[in-house]
Design an enzyme around this catalytic site. Sequence first.
Site, PDB file in Angstrom:
ATOM      1  N   ASP A   1     -15.226  48.714 -30.131  1.00  0.00           N
ATOM      2  CA  ASP A   1     -16.357  47.935 -30.674  1.00  0.00           C
ATOM      3  C   ASP A   1     -17.770  48.091 -30.085  1.00  0.00           C
ATOM      4  O   ASP A   1     -18.730  47.310 -30.400  1.00  0.00           O
ATOM      5  CB  ASP A   1     -16.215  46.386 -31.071  1.00  0.00           C
ATOM      6  CG  ASP A   1     -15.269  46.132 -31.925  1.00  0.00           C
ATOM      7  OD1 ASP A   1     -15.308  46.743 -32.909  1.00  0.00           O
ATOM      8  OD2 ASP A   1     -14.352  45.303 -31.815  1.00  0.00           O
TER       9      ASP A   1
ATOM     10  N   ASP B   1     -13.835  48.418 -40.058  1.00  0.00           N
ATOM     11  CA  ASP B   1     -14.789  47.996 -39.185  1.00  0.00           C
ATOM     12  C   ASP B   1     -15.447  48.968 -38.046  1.00  0.00           C
ATOM     13  O   ASP B   1     -16.574  48.998 -37.963  1.00  0.00           O
ATOM     14  CB  ASP B   1     -14.324  46.837 -38.379  1.00  0.00           C
ATOM     15  CG  ASP B   1     -13.187  46.048 -39.011  1.00  0.00           C
ATOM     16  OD1 ASP B   1     -12.613  46.472 -39.436  1.00  0.00           O
ATOM     17  OD2 ASP B   1     -13.465  44.645 -38.385  1.00  0.00           O
TER      18      ASP B   1
END
Length: 404
Positions: free
Chosen positions: A118, A183
């Site tokens: 991330d 994501d």
Amino acid sequence: MKKTIFTAMGICLLMSACGNAPKKAETNSFVAENVAHAHQQLGNEIKVIEASGKVLNPVTIKADGTTHYCKYSDWRSGFFPGSIWYLYELTQDETLLPLAIKYTNNIEETKNLTWHHDVGFMVNCSFGNGLRIADVPGYKDIMIQTAHSLSTRFRPQAGVIQSWDVKGGWQAERGWECPVIIDNMMNLELLFEVTRLSGDSTFHHLALQHADRTLKEHFRPDGSCYHVIDYSLADGSVRHRHTAQGYAHESIWSRGQAWAIYGYTICYRYTKDKRYLDQALKTFHMMANHPNMPEDLVPYWDMLAPEIPNEPRDVSSASCIASALYEIAGFEELENAKEYKDYADRIMTSLASPAYRAEIGQNNNFLLMHSVGSIPHNAEVDKPLNYADYYFIEALKRKNDLEK
Ligand code: GLY
């Protein structure tokens, strides 16, 4: 806003270190009213943070009603600094510049983080905006270092960037080898951007490989996407098509759809490869035409959740989709671009209404109510989330740019 904590001299030094302040955006009345609201509400949160004497990073509201502040390594650590950057850009309030820099610098260690994927979210939303808006010295190198860290997670057999490690945590219990979540499309922006900044095409090529394999494996014929694809590390084949945060493996987890729409829009921005825009639009149309899409266009947390209409909405999906649609609406080559802007405007009207936008001083100073982190993990159900706020403010900026 705590203007007194910065001396005029300090501000001048920062301004000259960072180049000129951005030109104040001309704002229409919807944007102006929402920016003024965000300025006041996040200004209140800034007061709380500054009074603490610490550098805090607000994410959501805990079960006991207090604010959850995260560490730099949390995937959500870039959103609050990023929101302050956008507010600075939209308001030209000079007191926000040193704060944006301070909150951003607080998560610098992210550049060396290699144990999850991330870092693109984290560093692009914070340092990326700081570089774009104020050309802060050192931020380019931090972006480049982060791209190197993210690249360590590239798995050549499958041609993807591995999202999660599987040696610990709840991920260890799922039997996965190389899980990739939709994501992860959001992390590609950092890779594309770093190639643009550095001239090193390695990052661009890694992003393309990841985008192409995801295009092949993550999507169903109707345009909806799986959350998790697990690949074999040995030969790159698909081992599982699963969910982690959705209702079921074959359901339609709304934020995953938002990440897909936004992520492939980014890919199109950097490549002009029509396959990417087609996928973004196909996933968007699947959502827009879904019989369970509510009239106010704020999706349920999962479009196939069993108790619809008595299921929580997810405002974070709505704000992310709105922001992506404004970018799509700016692609001049798209004949019906205005339809996407109109749809985004309808989402924004809902989000800015009292049903979703908190009153000043309420909601622990977050802008929007009613998001869902993860129902399967019983985490942040019907709560504010800093990324819902971030994409809402970004959408205001993009709407403003389109209407200028
Ligand atoms: N990237 C994690 C989430 O969307 O909840």
